[in-house]
Design an enzyme around this catalytic site. Structure first.
Site, PDB file in Angstrom:
ATOM      1  N   VAL A  72      -2.912   6.990   1.490  1.00  0.00           N
ATOM      2  CA  VAL A  72      -3.242   6.456   0.169  1.00  0.00           C
ATOM      3  C   VAL A  72      -4.636   6.914  -0.238  1.00  0.00           C
ATOM      4  CG1 VAL A  72      -3.731   4.339  -1.106  1.00  0.00           C
ATOM      5  CG2 VAL A  72      -1.779   4.427   0.441  1.00  0.00           C
ATOM      6  N   CYS A  73      -4.776   7.303  -1.517  1.00  0.00           N
ATOM      7  CA  CYS A  73      -6.100   7.576  -2.078  1.00  0.00           C
ATOM      8  C   CYS A  73      -6.141   7.020  -3.492  1.00  0.00           C
ATOM      9  CB  CYS A  73      -6.408   9.070  -2.055  1.00  0.00           C
ATOM     10  SG  CYS A  73      -5.384  10.052  -3.179  1.00  0.00           S
ATOM     11  N   ALA A  74      -7.143   7.358  -4.261  1.00  0.00           N
ATOM     12  CA  ALA A  74      -7.305   6.772  -5.591  1.00  0.00           C
ATOM     13  C   ALA A  74      -6.270   7.283  -6.577  1.00  0.00           C
ATOM     14  CB  ALA A  74      -8.710   7.039  -6.121  1.00  0.00           C
ATOM     15  N   MET A 100      -3.656   4.771  -5.892  1.00  0.00           N
ATOM     16  CA  MET A 100      -3.896   3.365  -6.188  1.00  0.00           C
ATOM     17  C   MET A 100      -3.823   3.081  -7.685  1.00  0.00           C
ATOM     18  SD  MET A 100      -4.176   1.650  -3.396  1.00  0.00           S
ATOM     19  CE  MET A 100      -5.081   0.133  -3.718  1.00  0.00           C
TER      20      MET A 100
END
Length: 375
Positions: A72-74, A100
């Site tokens: 997961v990242c932004a 996200m």
């Protein structure tokens, strides 16, 4: 090995089903510390992506090959890069499509129950933000309550159900997310309702939602009784739907109570908050099922994914409803507060119609956890 995208919808299903999942979150430590994906059987490892630019060798032993792995990242880009490296290292891995930002916007409809004369009530659970919206359906018509800005979720759902949205209501002027109520009204021709005491600065037309107002949905008429319940905002209004459900907005949550400080008037509004929770709500039937506008932690979700509990149970279990001393209550709701929501002043201005940010700016304004409750 391989790496593929995981949609937010699939992630939500795993959380509802309490499936095991190992998340490698490659955002920076501060972002991770403030806000992350939560679930009953989710384990996290936070390693900023810039520490992995030379490879994943140093973290391989911390990643369980026996569990499903999600990176997961932004926004997605960094998680794709790290997922490819993990795949090359022999792991089967997913990355969160849209990152996200996409997770923050995803909403999952959950049926709360049937109403009299064939009606239905749905709760839309925004797992990444803690927001809860509602749709009341009866005889081909619908009302949407506390809608988020992603209006297509509600209009598409209404189309699937073959119903026409006639009303959009907000329990109060929201400060942690941009309301979709006015946009839904503009798109569908529905009437937009807002408590007038929260609307003194708005620059658009609305229908005043006042104490004792009844709104008919469908030919069979579902009564949504407006109950003036200030405290979170001066105009906060609760709804009793079908004499069975109590929609409390941001006044009362399952595990906490609303904060009174988002308009800078905590000392002024704390007495209103106590009056609503300890007197107005005490006059209602304890069998009413409380449906709030937010939840704080994933543990508040029921087995079916809904967030709901009888009012009588909350009178017994919710600490915020069991403080005898006025002084202790005042201290709790004015001193024991989490940080204020991200961009909450800008969000208030947007919900008043005084500002109209671009879509990407709106996303950025909403990023972060729900912070509408007293801890």
């Amino acid at each position: 090995m391989s790496f593929v995208a995981m949609e937010s919808k699939d992630l939500a299903e795993k959380i509802f089903n309490k499936e095991e999942l190992f998340i490698l979150d490659v955002r920076n430590e501060q972002e991770f510390g403030e806000w992350k994906i939560e679930g009953k059987n989710i384990k996290h490892l936070n390693v900023p992506y810039f520490e992995l630019l030379d490879g994943v060798e140093e973290i391989k032993e911390q990643i369980p090959a026996s569990k499903e792995i999600l990176v997961v990242c932004a926004k997605e880009g960094s998680s794709v890069m790290v997922s490819e490296m993990l795949s090359d290292a022999g792991f089967e891995v997913f990355y969160l499509k849209g990152g996200m930002k996409a997770w923050s916007e995803h909403m999952e409809p959950v049926k709360v129950g049937d109403l009299n004369n064939g009606g239905e009530l749905y709760q839309f659970v925004r797992l990444g933000k803690g927001c809860l919206s509602y749709m009341v359906i009866s005889n081909g018509e619908a009302a949407v309550i506390d809608a988020t800005r992603t209006v297509e979720i509600f209009t598409n759902f209404a189309s699937e159900k073959g119903v026409t949205i006639k009303h959009a209501l907000d329990t109060h002027l929201h400060a942690d997310h941009i309301s979709g109520g006015r946009a839904i009204a503009e798109k569908t021709g529905a009437t937009y309702w807002l408590p007038p005491k929260d609307a003194e600065e708005v620059v658009f037309e609305y229908k005043a939602l006042e104490d004792g107002e009844d709104i008919a949905i469908g030919n069979t008429t579902i009564n949504i009784h407006a109950l003036y319940s200030p405290g979170h905002t001066i105009g906060s209004t609760s709804f009793v739907v079908d004499e069975k459900y109590l929609m409390t907005g941001d006044i009362l949550f399952i595990d906490s109570i609303g904060r009174p400080d988002l308009a800078g008037l905590a000392q002024d509004w704390v007495s209103d908050l106590r009056e609503t929770l300890y007197n107005r709500y005490r006059e209602l039937s304890e069998e009413l099922i409380v449906l709030p506008a937010h939840f704080m932690i994933v543990e508040e979700l029921n087995e079916d994914g809904s967030v709901a509990k009888e009012l009588g149970t909350l009178f017994s279990e919710n600490h915020g409803l069991n403080i005898e001393s006025d002084e202790e209550f005042r201290k709790l709701v004015t001193e024991n507060l989490p940080p204020q929501p991200n961009s909450y002043q800008e969000i208030r201005q947007t919900n008043m119609g005084k500002s109209n940010p671009e879509e990407e700016k709106q996303r950025e304004m909403e990023i972060g956890p729900n912070r509408c409750a007293v801890r």
